[in-house]
Design a protein around this motif. Structure first.
Motif, mmCIF file in Angstrom:
data_model
loop_
_atom_site.group_PDB
_atom_site.id
_atom_site.type_symbol
_atom_site.label_atom_id
_atom_site.label_comp_id
_atom_site.label_asym_id
_atom_site.label_seq_id
_atom_site.Cartn_x
_atom_site.Cartn_y
_atom_site.Cartn_z
ATOM 1 N N ALA A 1 53.687 40.713 44.629
ATOM 2 C CA ALA A 1 54.741 39.725 44.372
ATOM 3 C C ALA A 1 55.484 39.491 45.677
ATOM 4 C CB ALA A 1 55.689 40.239 43.287
ATOM 5 N N TYR A 2 55.348 38.276 46.234
ATOM 6 C CA TYR A 2 55.860 38.006 47.583
ATOM 7 C C TYR A 2 56.615 36.677 47.611
ATOM 8 C CZ TYR A 2 55.678 38.794 52.652
ATOM 9 O OH TYR A 2 55.993 39.050 53.966
ATOM 10 N N PRO A 3 57.742 36.570 46.884
ATOM 11 C CA PRO A 3 58.476 35.294 46.814
ATOM 12 C C PRO A 3 59.469 35.117 47.961
ATOM 13 C CG PRO A 3 59.530 36.880 45.388
ATOM 14 C CD PRO A 3 58.365 37.596 46.029
ATOM 15 N N SER A 4 59.034 35.424 49.163
ATOM 16 C CA SER A 4 59.925 35.433 50.321
ATOM 17 C C SER A 4 60.527 34.051 50.579
ATOM 18 C CB SER A 4 59.149 35.895 51.553
ATOM 19 O OG SER A 4 59.984 36.010 52.676
ATOM 20 N N ALA A 5 61.817 34.034 50.892
ATOM 21 C CA ALA A 5 62.509 32.767 51.136
ATOM 22 C C ALA A 5 62.209 32.217 52.524
ATOM 23 C CB ALA A 5 64.013 32.938 50.953
ATOM 24 N N THR A 6 61.973 33.099 53.489
ATOM 25 C CA THR A 6 61.658 32.658 54.856
ATOM 26 C C THR A 6 60.632 33.614 55.456
ATOM 27 O OG1 THR A 6 63.504 33.945 55.808
ATOM 28 C CG2 THR A 6 63.921 31.628 55.290
ATOM 29 N N GLU A 7 59.630 33.050 56.125
ATOM 30 C CA GLU A 7 58.615 33.845 56.809
ATOM 31 C C GLU A 7 58.139 33.089 58.029
ATOM 32 O OE1 GLU A 7 57.377 36.832 56.501
ATOM 33 O OE2 GLU A 7 58.412 37.390 54.649
ATOM 34 N N GLY A 8 57.738 33.842 59.060
ATOM 35 C CA GLY A 8 57.118 33.212 60.209
ATOM 36 C C GLY A 8 55.673 32.831 59.928
ATOM 37 N N PHE A 9 54.956 33.724 59.265
ATOM 38 C CA PHE A 9 53.572 33.450 58.860
ATOM 39 C C PHE A 9 53.282 34.109 57.517
ATOM 40 C CE2 PHE A 9 49.036 34.550 58.704
ATOM 41 C CZ PHE A 9 48.482 33.289 58.847
ATOM 42 N N GLY A 10 53.560 35.394 57.416
ATOM 43 C CA GLY A 10 53.331 36.104 56.160
ATOM 44 C C GLY A 10 51.972 36.777 56.128
ATOM 45 N N LEU A 11 51.865 37.925 56.792
ATOM 46 C CA LEU A 11 50.600 38.647 56.831
ATOM 47 C C LEU A 11 50.318 39.409 55.542
ATOM 48 C CD1 LEU A 11 50.508 40.131 60.453
ATOM 49 C CD2 LEU A 11 48.993 38.403 59.500
ATOM 50 N N CYS A 12 51.374 39.819 54.848
ATOM 51 C CA CYS A 12 51.168 40.673 53.668
ATOM 52 C C CYS A 12 50.261 40.044 52.613
ATOM 53 C CB CYS A 12 52.522 41.053 53.066
ATOM 54 S SG CYS A 12 53.527 42.087 54.157
ATOM 55 N N PRO A 13 50.429 38.769 52.264
ATOM 56 C CA PRO A 13 49.497 38.182 51.299
ATOM 57 C C PRO A 13 48.044 38.235 51.759
ATOM 58 C CG PRO A 13 51.442 36.815 51.481
ATOM 59 C CD PRO A 13 51.532 37.838 52.572
ATOM 60 N N LEU A 14 47.797 38.004 53.051
ATOM 61 C CA LEU A 14 46.431 38.095 53.553
ATOM 62 C C LEU A 14 45.898 39.520 53.438
ATOM 63 C CD1 LEU A 14 46.307 35.870 56.753
ATOM 64 C CD2 LEU A 14 45.012 35.570 54.645
ATOM 65 N N GLU A 15 46.747 40.496 53.718
ATOM 66 C CA GLU A 15 46.326 41.890 53.598
ATOM 67 C C GLU A 15 45.967 42.215 52.152
ATOM 68 O OE1 GLU A 15 48.932 43.685 57.347
ATOM 69 O OE2 GLU A 15 49.725 43.801 55.309
ATOM 70 N N ALA A 16 46.796 41.731 51.215
ATOM 71 C CA ALA A 16 46.506 41.967 49.801
ATOM 72 C C ALA A 16 45.199 41.297 49.401
ATOM 73 C CB ALA A 16 47.659 41.453 48.938
ATOM 74 N N LEU A 17 45.025 40.045 49.788
ATOM 75 C CA LEU A 17 43.810 39.315 49.430
ATOM 76 C C LEU A 17 42.568 39.991 50.006
ATOM 77 C CD1 LEU A 17 45.078 35.657 49.957
ATOM 78 C CD2 LEU A 17 44.514 36.723 47.760
ATOM 79 N N SER A 18 42.679 40.518 51.212
ATOM 80 C CA SER A 18 41.528 41.180 51.818
ATOM 81 C C SER A 18 41.110 42.411 51.026
ATOM 82 C CB SER A 18 41.833 41.565 53.267
ATOM 83 O OG SER A 18 42.755 42.643 53.320
ATOM 84 N N CYS A 19 42.046 42.971 50.255
ATOM 85 C CA CYS A 19 41.749 44.126 49.399
ATOM 86 C C CYS A 19 41.389 43.706 47.982
ATOM 87 C CB CYS A 19 42.951 45.070 49.372
ATOM 88 S SG CYS A 19 43.296 45.845 50.960
ATOM 89 N N GLY A 20 41.250 42.402 47.743
ATOM 90 C CA GLY A 20 40.881 41.914 46.423
ATOM 91 C C GLY A 20 42.021 41.893 45.430
ATOM 92 N N THR A 21 43.260 41.923 45.919
ATOM 93 C CA THR A 21 44.447 41.945 45.055
ATOM 94 C C THR A 21 45.082 40.570 44.999
ATOM 95 O OG1 THR A 21 44.855 44.261 45.594
ATOM 96 C CG2 THR A 21 46.714 43.012 44.734
#
Length: 210
Positions: free
Chosen positions: A98-118
């Motif tokens: 769950a990553y409803p961030s209001a501001t991000e420069g890029f947002g690596l965490c979603p990519l990290e999660a997706l790479s793990c199949g999450t």
């Protein structure tokens, strides 16, 4: 990993990364988690990270008060900063990010999660709309907690859990270092050409600019 961080073995983990911060919308995550748990009591919220040079004391106090008043503190784990080596296990153990961030420069965490199949839930704002399509992730709006609740329900459905196990790593591979570097090459070539046109230049170009 669950044993080390005292996470329940028989619960699905809702993962939030970045600690308790206003820009991470952690209060929204908590409120939505509490609503979701009334429907699906086998979920557990894990908030990972939180190292920062800024002072988030006031916001964290709001979070702690809300959590205490809910009477559900045993269903929420705040880990604080964790080792980078532990993060893949958190992503793989999580049912959803769950990553409803209001501001991000890029947002690596979603990519990290997706790479793990999450499955990853991200806000439908830039920069996420600039590099994710509507099929890559699940979407919410950072100012509308009900959209996060709806996305969490979708993410936890067996259909989407199975879909992201396959599609997540495929999405993440679009952003590996080789492909990212390749997409930068036209810009580097244009800059090299401008540099040669504007100032005298001698010597060969670096191999990475050829």
């Amino acid at each position: 990993m669950r044993a080390r961080y005292r996470l329940p073995a028989d619960h699905r983990l809702i993962l939030a990364v970045g600690g308790v911060e206003r820009r991470k919308n952690t209060l929204h995550v908590l409120d939505v988690f509490l609503a979701l748990r009334r429907e699906q009591p086998d979920v557990h919220l894990v908030v990972v990270g939180g190292a920062s040079l800024l002072d988030h004391t006031a916001y964290r106090t709001q979070f702690e008060t809300r959590l205490r008043d809910s009477g559900k503190a045993e269903h929420v784990t705040i880990t604080g900063p964790v080792s980078d080596d532990d993060m893949p296990a958190f992503y793989r153990q999580a049912a959803v990010l769950a990553y409803p961030s209001a501001t991000e420069g890029f947002g690596l965490c979603p990519l990290e999660a997706l790479s793990c199949g999450t499955p990853a839930i991200v806000p439908e704002i830039a920069p996420f709309t600039e590099h994710f399509s509507e099929v890559d992730t699940l979407w919410c709006h950072p100012d509308s907690p009900h959209t996060l609740l709806s996305a969490l329900r979708d993410a936890l459905s067996p259909r989407n859990l199975a879909r992201f196990r396959v599609s997540g790593p495929t999405t993440a591979r679009r952003f590996d270092w080789c492909q990212v570097a390749e997409r930068h090459m036209p810009a580097y070539r244009r800059l090299a050409a401008l540099s040669q046109a504007e100032t005298p230049f001698s010597g060969a170009l670096s191999p990475c600019l050829r």
